[in-house]
Design an enzyme around this catalytic site. Structure first.
Site, PDB file in Angstrom:
ATOM      1  N   ASN A 140       0.795  -1.234   0.000  1.00 43.15           N
ATOM      2  CA  ASN A 140       0.000   0.000   0.000  1.00 43.15           C
ATOM      3  C   ASN A 140       0.827   1.283   0.000  1.00 43.15           C
ATOM      4  O   ASN A 140       0.408   2.283  -0.569  1.00 43.15           O
ATOM      5  CB  ASN A 140      -1.013  -0.015   1.153  1.00 43.15           C
ATOM      6  N   CYS A 156      -3.445   1.253   6.810  1.00 43.66           N
ATOM      7  CA  CYS A 156      -3.590   0.592   8.118  1.00 43.66           C
ATOM      8  C   CYS A 156      -4.394   1.424   9.102  1.00 43.66           C
ATOM      9  O   CYS A 156      -5.071   0.877   9.970  1.00 43.66           O
ATOM     10  CB  CYS A 156      -2.212   0.291   8.707  1.00 43.66           C
ATOM     11  N   GLU A 203       3.847  -4.576  12.357  1.00 42.38           N
ATOM     12  CA  GLU A 203       2.756  -3.606  12.236  1.00 42.38           C
ATOM     13  C   GLU A 203       1.646  -4.299  11.471  1.00 42.38           C
ATOM     14  O   GLU A 203       1.779  -4.551  10.272  1.00 42.38           O
ATOM     15  CB  GLU A 203       3.256  -2.338  11.528  1.00 42.38           C
TER      16      GLU A 203
END
Length: 474
Positions: A153, A283, A249
């Site tokens: 992303n 995210c 993450e």
């Protein structure tokens, strides 16, 4: 003519034994032919990184800082080319793509600065009865070889968040980018090569996570795995990595509370931006909105007004706000989540349709707590709005999640702001802004199933070094 790309190992560009066609998520057209790295390629990359440790160790702090500064300069010179790479490989709209490259430049500049700030401290040894006549201090040393596994992303900037602190601290890296976004990683390797990084300090291998990724995770010469991606893969990495350090993450279903507002239209604009920029594939995308009941009508109408001006289409066009998801199967999944919510009693007040790989920006209300759009990470342009009566109720609803990356709270009350900071179970609470806010020097990471460790150059450097104690008997 479609280009045939090469992997980067030990300072050399080389062909793969086999390759695959990289296709545009928007058009389906073949963008490039990408090499598959074999097990032997990965082992060679790890060995090259291991041998390059001495070259990196021999560099002064100033030299490491200067290399990172030159990398930032080269990205600045090639900004438009890099932005176009993003429109090709992950369908990021051009305006957002340029924004990512600007952040990438800033990330490497922060790394260049932080390379000079990596220090230890003096220890007051004589504070203990047995410490008289002793002098103690600490220093930070590089771990060695870092295995970096990055997502699709933000393929330039999230690579920068791995490479910048790793090199600033004197480590070497084997990088495995997402299979859909290798062009950005290979371009980054070109830039580091031009900037004078020693051969072998950066190696780029490409392949499936279950093959290339697993080899990095389990290899004894890899001292830390830094990973950004899904919870499922993160749990697998944690299970297989043994005693090596990991920073993970793993995403979120980020929430924002709107309790009081001086400018409801401005907040609606930010929530639209946070929910739908890059088709929600962020995210910390806004996924859940909890708004005080008496503000709902004005706020929802303001969001609809903003969305009327959004354009869906080709990511390479200047006016496009939202384009395709990374794969059509992800768009199909998002469509299924919308259908599940509606069947459970939710109402769609905007969007809701899928067109191939494109999902319209979608706002749902009256959504039951148990459906996927509330419980899981959407990674699609979907947002739900809930109303509440009491602020404590909103905080409880935000915390009713397996994730805890960031949360936003809009309030004019200082008391409620500090209540939110104390009570919300996340890695970062953003007051009077959306949870999608991030600048690249701040500590960034989550709690619960959002992961472990922190990014942000200074904080990542702490993860990527070992603390050593030295004691002199005087």
């Amino acid at each position: 003519m479609i280009s045939k790309k090469q992997m980067f190992i030990n300072g050399e560009w080389r062909q793969g034994a086999t390759s695959y066609e990289l296709k545009s998520p928007f058009s389906g057209e073949v963008v490039a032919h990408i090499p598959f790295s074999t097990k032997d390629d990965v082992l060679e990359a790890i060995e090259a990184a291991k041998k390059a440790r001495e070259k990196m160790k021999a560099l002064t702090v100033l030299e490491r800082s200067q290399i990172l500064g030159r990398v930032a300069d080269l990205f600045e010179e090639q900004l438009e080319e890099c932005a176009l790479i993003l429109t090709q490989e992950n369908a990021k709209p051009l305006i957002a793509a340029r924004g990512e490259i600007l952040r990438t430049i800033e990330t490497y500049r922060f790394a260049a600065e932080e390379a000079k700030q990596l220090t230890g401290e003096m220890i007051p040894m004589d504070a203990a009865k047995g410490g008289k006549g002793k002098l103690g201090f600490t220093k930070r040393e590089p771990l060695g070889v870092i295995g970096a596994i990055t997502p699709f992303n933000f393929p330039f900037n999230l690579v920068a968040h791995k490479l910048g602190p790793a090199f600033a601290a004197g480590n070497t890296v084997v990088l495995k980018p997402a299979s859909q976004t290798p062009l950005s990683a290979l371009k980054t390797a070109e830039i580091f090569e031009s900037a004078g990084l020693p051969a072998g300090a950066l190696n780029v291998v490409i392949g499936r996570g279950g093959e290339v990724g697993d080899l990095l995770v389990t290899h004894p010469d890899i001292k830390l795995i830094t990973f950004t991606g899904s919870l499922e893969v993160g749990l697998d990495i944690k299970a297989k990595s043994g005693l090596k350090k990991t920073t993970l993450e793993l995403g979120s279903n980020s929430a924002v509370i709107i309790d009081d507002a001086e400018d409801i239209q401005a907040i609606a604009d930010r929530c639209v931006e946070g929910a739908f920029t890059y088709a929600g594939q962020v995210c910390i995308s806004v996924q859940r909105i909890y708004i005080k009941k008496d503000l709902y009508e004005t706020f929802s109408q303001a969001m609809l007004k903003t969305l009327e001006g959004w354009t869906i289409g080709n990511p390479a066009e200047e006016t496009t706000n939202i384009s395709a998801l990374i794969q059509e199967k992800e768009a199909v999944r998002a469509e299924e989540w919308i259908r599940e919510a509606v069947q459970a009693g939710a109402d769609i007040i905007f969007g809701g349709k899928r067109h191939g790989s494109i999902v319209e920006p979608t706002i749902l209300v009256n959504t039951p707590a148990h459906v996927s759009i509330n419980c899981n990470e959407a990674f699609a342009p979907l947002v739900v709005i809930h109303t509440y009566d009491q602020f404590e109720e909103a905080i409880s609803n935000v915390n009713d999640s397996q994730y805890g990356l960031q949360a936003g709270v809009y309030t004019t009350s200082l008391e409620k702001a500090f209540q939110a900071i104390d009570k919300i179970e996340v890695g970062g609470v953003i007051i009077n802004d959306i949870p999608s806010f991030r600048v690249d020097q701040m500590p960034y990471g989550g709690v619960k199933n959002s992961g472990t460790g922190r990014e942000g150059i200074k904080y990542a450097m702490e993860e990527m070094t070992e603390l050593k104690l030295a004691v002199f008997n005087l």
